[in-house]
Motif scaffolding. Structure first.
Motif, mmCIF file in Angstrom:
data_model
loop_
_atom_site.group_PDB
_atom_site.id
_atom_site.type_symbol
_atom_site.label_atom_id
_atom_site.label_comp_id
_atom_site.label_asym_id
_atom_site.label_seq_id
_atom_site.Cartn_x
_atom_site.Cartn_y
_atom_site.Cartn_z
ATOM 1 N N ILE A 173 0.840 -1.214 0.000
ATOM 2 C CA ILE A 173 0.000 0.000 0.000
ATOM 3 C C ILE A 173 0.867 1.252 0.000
ATOM 4 O O ILE A 173 0.612 2.212 -0.758
ATOM 5 N N ALA A 174 1.912 1.256 0.849
ATOM 6 C CA ALA A 174 2.764 2.439 0.928
ATOM 7 C C ALA A 174 3.506 2.669 -0.386
ATOM 8 O O ALA A 174 3.567 3.809 -0.887
ATOM 9 N N ASN A 175 4.062 1.605 -0.955
ATOM 10 C CA ASN A 175 4.759 1.758 -2.235
ATOM 11 C C ASN A 175 3.810 2.237 -3.325
ATOM 12 O O ASN A 175 4.161 3.105 -4.148
ATOM 13 N N ALA A 176 2.599 1.657 -3.348
ATOM 14 C CA ALA A 176 1.618 2.063 -4.358
ATOM 15 C C ALA A 176 1.262 3.535 -4.204
ATOM 16 O O ALA A 176 1.129 4.266 -5.206
ATOM 17 N N ALA A 177 1.104 3.976 -2.950
ATOM 18 C CA ALA A 177 0.737 5.375 -2.709
ATOM 19 C C ALA A 177 1.815 6.320 -3.255
ATOM 20 O O ALA A 177 1.514 7.290 -3.967
ATOM 21 N N PHE A 178 3.081 6.025 -2.917
ATOM 22 C CA PHE A 178 4.153 6.904 -3.370
ATOM 23 C C PHE A 178 4.340 6.825 -4.886
ATOM 24 O O PHE A 178 4.612 7.828 -5.555
ATOM 25 N N LEU A 179 4.207 5.628 -5.446
ATOM 26 C CA LEU A 179 4.357 5.484 -6.885
ATOM 27 C C LEU A 179 3.250 6.218 -7.637
ATOM 28 O O LEU A 179 3.494 6.891 -8.655
ATOM 29 N N LEU A 180 2.021 6.099 -7.112
ATOM 30 C CA LEU A 180 0.911 6.792 -7.775
ATOM 31 C C LEU A 180 1.057 8.304 -7.660
ATOM 32 O O LEU A 180 0.724 9.052 -8.587
ATOM 33 N N TRP A 181 1.557 8.758 -6.518
ATOM 34 C CA TRP A 181 1.792 10.203 -6.371
ATOM 35 C C TRP A 181 2.861 10.673 -7.364
ATOM 36 O O TRP A 181 2.711 11.704 -8.024
ATOM 37 N N GLY A 182 3.941 9.890 -7.485
ATOM 38 C CA GLY A 182 4.966 10.237 -8.456
ATOM 39 C C GLY A 182 4.436 10.178 -9.877
ATOM 40 O O GLY A 182 4.778 11.023 -10.723
ATOM 41 N N LEU A 183 3.597 9.178 -10.170
ATOM 42 C CA LEU A 183 3.020 9.053 -11.502
ATOM 43 C C LEU A 183 2.103 10.233 -11.808
ATOM 44 O O LEU A 183 2.086 10.760 -12.933
ATOM 45 N N TYR A 184 1.347 10.665 -10.795
ATOM 46 C CA TYR A 184 0.462 11.814 -10.994
ATOM 47 C C TYR A 184 1.285 13.061 -11.336
ATOM 48 O O TYR A 184 0.956 13.801 -12.275
ATOM 49 N N GLN A 185 2.339 13.271 -10.579
ATOM 50 C CA GLN A 185 3.179 14.440 -10.871
ATOM 51 C C GLN A 185 3.828 14.306 -12.254
ATOM 52 O O GLN A 185 3.977 15.294 -12.975
ATOM 53 N N GLY A 186 4.201 13.069 -12.607
ATOM 54 C CA GLY A 186 4.791 12.855 -13.927
ATOM 55 C C GLY A 186 3.810 13.160 -15.038
ATOM 56 O O GLY A 186 4.185 13.758 -16.064
ATOM 57 N N THR A 187 2.551 12.758 -14.878
ATOM 58 C CA THR A 187 1.550 13.054 -15.918
ATOM 59 C C THR A 187 1.341 14.547 -16.048
ATOM 60 O O THR A 187 1.131 15.062 -17.158
ATOM 61 N N GLN A 188 1.385 15.262 -14.914
ATOM 62 C CA GLN A 188 1.246 16.718 -14.989
ATOM 63 C C GLN A 188 2.417 17.329 -15.757
ATOM 64 O O GLN A 188 2.239 18.277 -16.544
ATOM 65 N N ALA A 189 3.627 16.754 -15.541
ATOM 66 C CA ALA A 189 4.799 17.250 -16.265
ATOM 67 C C ALA A 189 4.686 16.945 -17.756
ATOM 68 O O ALA A 189 5.102 17.750 -18.602
ATOM 69 N N VAL A 190 4.108 15.782 -18.122
ATOM 70 C CA VAL A 190 3.911 15.442 -19.538
ATOM 71 C C VAL A 190 2.933 16.405 -20.171
ATOM 72 O O VAL A 190 3.131 16.903 -21.295
ATOM 73 N N LEU A 191 1.811 16.715 -19.461
ATOM 74 C CA LEU A 191 0.807 17.644 -20.000
ATOM 75 C C LEU A 191 1.390 19.037 -20.178
ATOM 76 O O LEU A 191 1.001 19.767 -21.106
ATOM 77 N N ALA A 192 2.310 19.378 -19.292
ATOM 78 C CA ALA A 192 2.922 20.709 -19.393
ATOM 79 C C ALA A 192 4.065 20.740 -20.398
ATOM 80 O O ALA A 192 4.672 21.795 -20.613
ATOM 81 N N GLY A 193 4.384 19.617 -21.009
ATOM 82 C CA GLY A 193 5.449 19.558 -22.002
ATOM 83 C C GLY A 193 6.841 19.517 -21.417
ATOM 84 O O GLY A 193 7.831 19.669 -22.132
ATOM 85 N N GLU A 194 6.938 19.288 -20.095
ATOM 86 C CA GLU A 194 8.248 19.254 -19.452
ATOM 87 C C GLU A 194 8.892 17.862 -19.525
ATOM 88 O O GLU A 194 10.084 17.715 -19.254
ATOM 89 N N LEU A 195 8.077 16.866 -19.892
ATOM 90 C CA LEU A 195 8.553 15.492 -19.881
ATOM 91 C C LEU A 195 7.832 14.724 -20.979
ATOM 92 O O LEU A 195 6.645 14.959 -21.219
ATOM 93 N N SER A 196 8.527 13.828 -21.676
ATOM 94 C CA SER A 196 7.858 13.007 -22.685
ATOM 95 C C SER A 196 7.203 11.805 -22.010
ATOM 96 O O SER A 196 7.574 11.415 -20.894
ATOM 97 N N ALA A 197 6.241 11.215 -22.715
ATOM 98 C CA ALA A 197 5.559 10.047 -22.160
ATOM 99 C C ALA A 197 6.536 8.891 -21.965
ATOM 100 O O ALA A 197 6.443 8.137 -20.986
ATOM 101 N N GLY A 198 7.469 8.745 -22.879
ATOM 102 C CA GLY A 198 8.455 7.678 -22.751
ATOM 103 C C GLY A 198 9.356 7.873 -21.552
ATOM 104 O O GLY A 198 9.679 6.917 -20.836
ATOM 105 N N GLN A 199 9.745 9.121 -21.301
ATOM 106 C CA GLN A 199 10.580 9.401 -20.129
ATOM 107 C C GLN A 199 9.830 9.099 -18.837
ATOM 108 O O GLN A 199 10.404 8.590 -17.875
ATOM 109 N N LEU A 200 8.534 9.407 -18.835
ATOM 110 C CA LEU A 200 7.726 9.110 -17.647
ATOM 111 C C LEU A 200 7.663 7.597 -17.405
ATOM 112 O O LEU A 200 7.853 7.130 -16.273
#
Length: 595
Positions: free
Chosen positions: A266-293
């Motif tokens: 549960i703890a790993n999933a929580a942190f991973l999902l939080w990181g994934l959420y921030q990564g998707t925001q970075a992809v939408l903002a053009g700061e990161l490619s989908a492949g890099q995420l």
């Protein structure tokens, strides 16, 4: 009946204790090198996978030209498949090599410990219970096998993967790296603390299993007593109580481990999902490619998984370190009785040995304040039959133990055929002596093999001749398969007299110049005693013989009778001489013969 004590389990030790395994690993440097190569290649294949996935997402899925996109997708999928094939082949090669190493090292270690224990004197077993030796041979070597053949490899593989994933994250995603540090602190640290409770419960569970095994071993070795007291139901309940305690402890261990697993997931999933959420925001903002995420997420998963496996592996290493220490203690023990560096070699006599005990003084290592023999001296001529008589604890069996060099006296010496026995090699000394104990020891094999134990290279004809001389042939040929009949554990398929005649045949096949008889007829009925007595008389011809006997009727014809009391030789002579003296022997003779 008192509860059998559980064997103490080793407390967690430092992994440095595993250095005791180095001598057993050195002969297999090539296999270790191959295992390391396959391990690194398998880890590298895993680390390449996120890079291949990034290429698939960024270059294949997002290519502007449809034709080029199809070709790119095909190439990327082939690359992913190639990585998977490499991972499978290298992992299989690593698994086989490491498993071979684990089995080989464990076998060598088990053989070394067992061979070393066989070289120990009886003094070793006065302080080390046989059950503990068996536990170390089986349970401790199994722990070592688990580490060498699995856990250590898994730990090294995950260490390489964890470091590799960390390096890739530092190089490509410093921000994600910061979140990863937080994950390690907030997940791994409490999981490690709680993991100690799981390991304590695991050891407690092993102790309860040992309790049940100890009860079962004790009862199965005393089945005749259990049945004679109709205690089957009582013993079944006692065993059931021990196994129920083991079940309850195992449930507590399983419950604790389930909580730990749930927390980590549960703890790993929580942190991973939080990181994934921030990564998707970075992809939408053009700061990161989908492949890099996708690449970053996979490396985080690889790192988190590696850390989790390393935590479990460290616990296995601690347990194996304790097991290794216990095994090294066995290998480090030294028998106080050793063959001399330059033993005297001499040809054994054919007409019986001469023997001299010269001012012997001895106490057992476990009883230093109680002398078993005091100033004992006697000379025995070749071919003589000498009887040892006296109450229990007088020192009769101790003389046999000293003569066989199970122990060495603190003062004095024993001279056999003109040579002090300390100057003979243990092999040569014991080859000159045959012994027929009060309780004959038979092995779980055939009658032929049990007799041949006295001379492993004897022919079948020599074995049969010894059996005939010991009056054992007459009942062996009536067994279902004759000499090839399986006698059962400890020879349970034979009567006491039959077992005794097998033991006599074994000693006669060895054909030693000196024969030791320890109460060989005391536990037999009248018919069996007559048969065994005839076998013994046959065995004694042409040999020097020492006889321990409480039944004085069996020693009246002895050339010498030695009467011992409290470790001292108090009377010496022939039967009629000792009776005429009116001493201890005369009193014993009056009691037995008048009765």
């Amino acid at each position: 009946m008192a509860k059998s004590p559980a064997i103490d389990r080793p407390a967690p030790k430092s992994p440095k204790s595993l250095s005791g395994l180095l001598p057993f690993l050195k002969p297999y440097r090539l296999q270790i090198g191959l295992a390391m190569v396959f391990l690194v290649l398998a880890a590298a294949s895993t680390l390449v996978f996120p890079i291949a996935l990034r290429q698939l997402i960024d270059n294949g899925l997002q290519h502007p030209d449809p034709g080029e996109q199809a070709m790119a997708l095909r190439g990327n999928f082939m690359m992913l498949f190639g990585v998977a094939v490499a991972l499978g082949l290298f992992s299989a090669a690593r698994f086989f090599t490491v498993s071979w190493l684990g089995e080989r090292v464990t076998t060598d270690l088990r053989n070394a410990v067992y061979s070393h224990v066989l070289e120990q004197s009886p003094a070793f077993f006065e302080t080390t219970p046989t059950g503990e030796v068996i536990s170390r041979l089986v349970a401790d070597t199994t722990l070592v096998q688990t580490v060498v053949g699995s856990s250590l490899s898994m730990g090294l593989r995950n260490a390489v993967m964890g470091v590799g994933a960390l390096a890739m994250l530092v190089w490509a995603h410093p921000t994600v790296m910061l979140q990863l540090v937080v994950t390690v602190v907030l997940v791994v640290w409490p999981a490690t603390l709680y993991g100690r409770r799981v390991r304590r419960l695991s050891r407690a569970s092993q102790d309860r299993v040992a309790d049940a095994s100890s009860i079962a071993t004790e009862v199965l070795n005393a089945m005749s007593v259990v049945k004679s007291y109709t205690a089957e139901t009582r013993e079944a309940k006692r065993f059931s109580s021990a196994t129920e305690q083991g079940f309850q402890t195992a449930i507590r261990r399983t419950r604790a481990r389930s909580v730990l697993v749930a927390f980590i997931i549960i703890a790993n999933a929580a942190f991973l999902l939080w990181g994934l959420y921030q990564g998707t925001q970075a992809v939408l903002a053009g700061e990161l490619s989908a492949g890099q995420l996708g690449q970053a997420v996979l490396y985080v998963i690889i790192f988190a998984g590696a850390v989790a496996v390393l935590g479990e592996t460290y616990g296995d290493l601690l347990r194996a370190a304790g097991a290794t220490e216990r095994l090294m203690e066995l290998l480090g023990s030294t028998s106080p009785v050793q063959s001399p560096n330059k033993p005297v070699t001499s040809t054994p006599p054919t007409t019986g040995s001469t023997l001299a005990f010269q001012s012997i003084q001895f106490h057992y290592p476990s009883r230093p304040s109680q002398l078993a023999l005091q100033d004992f001296s006697v000379d025995i001529a070749a071919g003589q039959t000498v009887a040892l008589v006296g109450p229990s604890g007088a020192g009769k069996t101790t003389l046999f133990a000293l003569l066989l060099r199970y122990y060495d006296p603190q003062l004095g010496q024993i001279v056999l055929d003109g040579v002090p026995i300390q100057n003979l090699s243990l092999h040569d000394l014991r080859q000159r002596i045959g012994i027929v104990p009060q309780e004959p020891v038979l092995f779980s094999s055939s009658a032929m093999d049990n007799i041949r134990y006295g001379k492993p290279d004897a022919t079948d004809e020599e074995v049969r001749a010894a059996a005939v001389a010991a009056f054992a042939d007459e009942f062996i040929v009536d067994l279902p398969d004759g000499y090839n009949t399986f006698l059962g554990e400890r020879g349970v398929r034979l009567s006491g007299g039959q077992r005794q005649r097998i033991a006599i045949a074994r000693a006669m096949l060895k054909n030693p110049p000196l024969l030791l008889l320890d109460e060989a007829t005391s536990a037999l009925d009248a018919h069996s005693e007559r048969m065994v007595q005839a076998a013994l008389e046959s065995a004694m011809r042409g040999r020097t013989t020492l006889v321990i006997a409480h039944r004085l009727a069996t020693v009246q014809k002895a050339d010498q009778i030695l009467v011992l009391e409290h470790g001292r030789l108090v009377e010496q002579g022939k039967h009629l001489e000792l009776v005429a003296m009116g001493g201890i022997y005369a009193g014993l003779a009056a009691l037995q013969f008048n009765a």
